[in-house]
Design a protein around this motif. Structure first.
Motif, PDB file in Angstrom:
ATOM      1  N   ILE A 146       0.837  -1.209   0.000  1.00 43.94           N
ATOM      2  CA  ILE A 146       0.000   0.000   0.000  1.00 43.94           C
ATOM      3  C   ILE A 146       0.871   1.257   0.000  1.00 43.94           C
ATOM      4  CG2 ILE A 146      -1.594   1.374   1.409  1.00 43.94           C
ATOM      5  CD1 ILE A 146      -2.982  -0.854  -0.139  1.00 43.94           C
ATOM      6  N   GLU A 147       1.990   1.230   0.715  1.00 40.21           N
ATOM      7  CA  GLU A 147       2.871   2.399   0.702  1.00 40.21           C
ATOM      8  C   GLU A 147       3.335   2.702  -0.717  1.00 40.21           C
ATOM      9  OE1 GLU A 147       6.995   4.178   2.651  1.00 40.21           O
ATOM     10  OE2 GLU A 147       6.006   2.454   3.583  1.00 40.21           O
ATOM     11  N   TYR A 148       3.732   1.681  -1.453  1.00 37.12           N
ATOM     12  CA  TYR A 148       4.237   1.903  -2.806  1.00 37.12           C
ATOM     13  C   TYR A 148       3.109   2.275  -3.764  1.00 37.12           C
ATOM     14  CZ  TYR A 148       8.249  -0.494  -0.754  1.00 37.12           C
ATOM     15  OH  TYR A 148       9.291  -0.864   0.068  1.00 37.12           O
ATOM     16  N   LEU A 149       1.957   1.617  -3.650  1.00 38.64           N
ATOM     17  CA  LEU A 149       0.839   1.930  -4.534  1.00 38.64           C
ATOM     18  C   LEU A 149       0.287   3.330  -4.285  1.00 38.64           C
ATOM     19  CD1 LEU A 149      -1.046  -1.500  -4.397  1.00 38.64           C
ATOM     20  CD2 LEU A 149       0.046  -0.515  -6.426  1.00 38.64           C
ATOM     21  N   SER A 150       0.384   3.789  -3.040  1.00 40.23           N
ATOM     22  CA  SER A 150      -0.125   5.127  -2.706  1.00 40.23           C
ATOM     23  C   SER A 150       0.949   6.199  -2.821  1.00 40.23           C
ATOM     24  CB  SER A 150      -0.715   5.137  -1.290  1.00 40.23           C
ATOM     25  OG  SER A 150       0.314   5.050  -0.309  1.00 40.23           O
ATOM     26  N   GLY A 151       2.094   5.859  -3.368  1.00 42.26           N
ATOM     27  CA  GLY A 151       3.155   6.850  -3.535  1.00 42.26           C
ATOM     28  C   GLY A 151       3.607   7.469  -2.238  1.00 42.26           C
ATOM     29  N   GLY A 152       3.550   6.680  -1.141  1.00 44.56           N
ATOM     30  CA  GLY A 152       3.989   7.169   0.155  1.00 44.56           C
ATOM     31  C   GLY A 152       2.913   7.864   0.965  1.00 44.56           C
ATOM     32  N   TYR A 153       1.723   8.043   0.392  1.00 44.30           N
ATOM     33  CA  TYR A 153       0.656   8.743   1.121  1.00 44.30           C
ATOM     34  C   TYR A 153       0.233   7.949   2.353  1.00 44.30           C
ATOM     35  CZ  TYR A 153      -3.591  11.442   1.950  1.00 44.30           C
ATOM     36  OH  TYR A 153      -4.563  12.234   2.527  1.00 44.30           O
ATOM     37  N   TYR A 154       0.169   6.618   2.210  1.00 49.36           N
ATOM     38  CA  TYR A 154      -0.101   5.741   3.347  1.00 49.36           C
ATOM     39  C   TYR A 154       1.165   4.947   3.667  1.00 49.36           C
ATOM     40  CZ  TYR A 154      -5.114   6.658   2.977  1.00 49.36           C
ATOM     41  OH  TYR A 154      -6.340   7.263   2.972  1.00 49.36           O
ATOM     42  N   PRO A 155       1.997   5.440   4.585  1.00 51.51           N
ATOM     43  CA  PRO A 155       3.230   4.711   4.909  1.00 51.51           C
ATOM     44  C   PRO A 155       2.931   3.405   5.629  1.00 51.51           C
ATOM     45  CG  PRO A 155       2.949   6.582   6.393  1.00 51.51           C
ATOM     46  CD  PRO A 155       1.874   6.700   5.344  1.00 51.51           C
ATOM     47  N   ALA A 156       3.726   2.397   5.342  1.00 52.44           N
ATOM     48  CA  ALA A 156       3.554   1.098   5.992  1.00 52.44           C
ATOM     49  C   ALA A 156       3.706   1.244   7.503  1.00 52.44           C
ATOM     50  CB  ALA A 156       4.579   0.107   5.449  1.00 52.44           C
ATOM     51  N   VAL A 186       0.596  -7.758  -9.965  1.00 46.41           N
ATOM     52  CA  VAL A 186       0.441  -6.311  -9.770  1.00 46.41           C
ATOM     53  C   VAL A 186       1.803  -5.653  -9.587  1.00 46.41           C
ATOM     54  CG1 VAL A 186      -0.436  -4.526  -8.206  1.00 46.41           C
ATOM     55  CG2 VAL A 186      -1.875  -6.478  -8.826  1.00 46.41           C
ATOM     56  N   ARG A 187       2.074  -4.623 -10.387  1.00 46.87           N
ATOM     57  CA  ARG A 187       3.314  -3.862 -10.227  1.00 46.87           C
ATOM     58  C   ARG A 187       3.128  -2.820  -9.140  1.00 46.87           C
ATOM     59  NH1 ARG A 187       7.472  -5.372 -12.640  1.00 46.87           N
ATOM     60  NH2 ARG A 187       7.275  -6.662 -14.502  1.00 46.87           N
ATOM     61  N   LEU A 188       4.099  -2.720  -8.248  1.00 48.33           N
ATOM     62  CA  LEU A 188       3.989  -1.843  -7.078  1.00 48.33           C
ATOM     63  C   LEU A 188       4.467  -0.432  -7.402  1.00 48.33           C
ATOM     64  CD1 LEU A 188       5.129  -4.340  -4.306  1.00 48.33           C
ATOM     65  CD2 LEU A 188       2.804  -3.793  -5.064  1.00 48.33           C
ATOM     66  N   SER A 189       3.851   0.148  -8.404  1.00 43.87           N
ATOM     67  CA  SER A 189       4.142   1.538  -8.770  1.00 43.87           C
ATOM     68  C   SER A 189       2.963   2.401  -8.350  1.00 43.87           C
ATOM     69  CB  SER A 189       4.388   1.659 -10.271  1.00 43.87           C
ATOM     70  OG  SER A 189       3.306   1.126 -11.009  1.00 43.87           O
ATOM     71  N   PRO A 190       3.180   3.696  -8.091  1.00 43.09           N
ATOM     72  CA  PRO A 190       2.108   4.559  -7.573  1.00 43.09           C
ATOM     73  C   PRO A 190       0.907   4.634  -8.511  1.00 43.09           C
ATOM     74  CG  PRO A 190       4.243   5.625  -7.347  1.00 43.09           C
ATOM     75  CD  PRO A 190       4.467   4.415  -8.195  1.00 43.09           C
ATOM     76  N   LEU A 191      -0.261   4.731  -7.907  1.00 51.43           N
ATOM     77  CA  LEU A 191      -1.493   4.962  -8.664  1.00 51.43           C
ATOM     78  C   LEU A 191      -1.538   6.445  -9.007  1.00 51.43           C
ATOM     79  CD1 LEU A 191      -3.799   2.834  -6.334  1.00 51.43           C
ATOM     80  CD2 LEU A 191      -2.928   2.153  -8.577  1.00 51.43           C
ATOM     81  N   ASP A 192      -0.698   6.843  -9.953  1.00 52.45           N
ATOM     82  CA  ASP A 192      -0.487   8.276 -10.191  1.00 52.45           C
ATOM     83  C   ASP A 192      -1.658   8.963 -10.882  1.00 52.45           C
ATOM     84  OD1 ASP A 192      -0.106   7.135 -12.661  1.00 52.45           O
ATOM     85  OD2 ASP A 192       2.035   7.568 -12.762  1.00 52.45           O
ATOM     86  N   GLY A 201       1.432  15.155  -4.070  1.00 52.50           N
ATOM     87  CA  GLY A 201       2.786  14.739  -4.426  1.00 52.50           C
ATOM     88  C   GLY A 201       2.927  13.233  -4.343  1.00 52.50           C
ATOM     89  N   ILE A 202       3.763  12.695  -5.188  1.00 51.62           N
ATOM     90  CA  ILE A 202       3.936  11.257  -5.285  1.00 51.62           C
ATOM     91  C   ILE A 202       5.399  10.896  -5.088  1.00 51.62           C
ATOM     92  CG2 ILE A 202       3.705   9.231  -6.775  1.00 51.62           C
ATOM     93  CD1 ILE A 202       1.492  10.760  -8.268  1.00 51.62           C
ATOM     94  N   LYS A 203       5.646  10.003  -4.142  1.00 51.25           N
ATOM     95  CA  LYS A 203       6.995   9.502  -3.925  1.00 51.25           C
ATOM     96  C   LYS A 203       7.164   8.211  -4.706  1.00 51.25           C
ATOM     97  CE  LYS A 203      10.222   7.944  -0.348  1.00 51.25           C
ATOM     98  NZ  LYS A 203      10.442   7.747   1.106  1.00 51.25           N
ATOM     99  N   LYS A 204       8.208   8.143  -5.513  1.00 52.82           N
ATOM    100  CA  LYS A 204       8.479   6.935  -6.275  1.00 52.82           C
ATOM    101  C   LYS A 204       9.658   6.208  -5.633  1.00 52.82           C
ATOM    102  CE  LYS A 204       6.434   8.457 -10.590  1.00 52.82           C
ATOM    103  NZ  LYS A 204       6.557   8.564 -12.065  1.00 52.82           N
TER     104      LYS A 204
END
Length: 253
Positions: A146-156, A186-192, A201-204
């Motif tokens: 979830i951290e990676y999919l949310s671009g850091g918005y929801y940290p683990a 599923v690729r763990l890239s942000p849902l940009d 902002g999105i953290k990659k």
């Protein structure tokens, strides 16, 4: 764990498709009950949480649920964990820790609240705090996925398990968990395409050619557990680090 510290944890994991693995004879009569329990966790609890997370990211509510298809290839599982009271063989360096601070590999962890203490989370102020038991409650943690999919918005959720308070230390601690993971593909890239992430902002975490699938991330993290060379963090005390695919994984002592 630590040199000289006894392994006092028992764990039995059951794939969400309970027929996907062999089981001890003593467990087989209960497989229909386990199958129903697994379905309940996946369909009624996990999917509800995923819908809320999707809506909070200003995305269609089925965005994350579609990435967690019960029938797809994946490794979501029910896990039963028993922490035995500490024995005399434990070395002082264990520091009363059963499971040092970490994040979960998957997307969402569902934990049935336990009357025996032990679980702590690392708060924003960098202090460990107990998770209070509430009858019939669920503890929901988000993991790396979830951290990676949310671009850091929801940290683990950074959490650990330590010895219970003194008055509970002679009682075994039993845990029931549902460790959810996205579909293997599923690729763990942000849902940009998330309007919220575009504003916030999105953290990659990975270079474009290094983004792992859920399966690849699971395999890399589990294969390295207890084998990686961990290096002290240059910026945080009592934190050790390793790098996987260029991103830093932290272990909290």
């Amino acid at each position: 764990m630590y040199p000289g510290v006894c392994d006092e944890i028992e764990n039995y994991a059951v794939h969400r498709n309970v027929t996907a693995q062999d089981h001890p004879a003593i467990l087989r009569p209960f497989l229909p009950e386990l199958a129903a329990f697994t379905r309940h966790n996946h369909d009624n609890v996990l999917q509800s949480v995923l819908r809320l997370l999707s809506l909070s990211l200003e995305l269609p509510e089925d965005t994350l649920t579609k990435l967690h298809d019960f029938e797809a290839a994946g490794q979501s599982a029910i896990s039963f964990i028993k922490y035995h009271p500490r024995g005399e063989c434990d070395a002082p360096e264990g520091n009363n820790v059963w499971l040092k601070g970490h994040t979960d590999i998957g997307t969402v962890t569902i934990l049935y609240s336990q009357p025996i203490g032990g679980l702590q989370i690392l708060s924003k102020d960098n202090k460990w705090r107990w998770i209070k038991h509430i009858d019939n409650a669920l503890v929901i943690n988000v993991g790396d996925g979830i951290e990676y999919l949310s671009g850091g918005y929801y940290p683990a959720t950074r959490h650990r398990v330590i010895q219970p308070p003194v008055d509970q230390r002679n009682i075994p601690r039993l845990g029931v968990f549902y460790f959810a993971m996205a579909n293997d593909s599923v690729r763990l890239s942000p849902l940009d395409h998330s309007p919220l992430l575009q504003k916030k902002g999105i953290k990659k975490y990975f270079e474009a050619n290094m983004v792992p699938t859920m399966e690849e991330w699971r395999r890399e993290r589990t294969s390295r557990y207890g084998r990686s060379e961990l290096k002290p963090s240059a910026t945080e005390e009592r934190v050790e680090e390793e790098r996987i695919r260029g991103t830093v994984i932290k272990h909290f002592n």
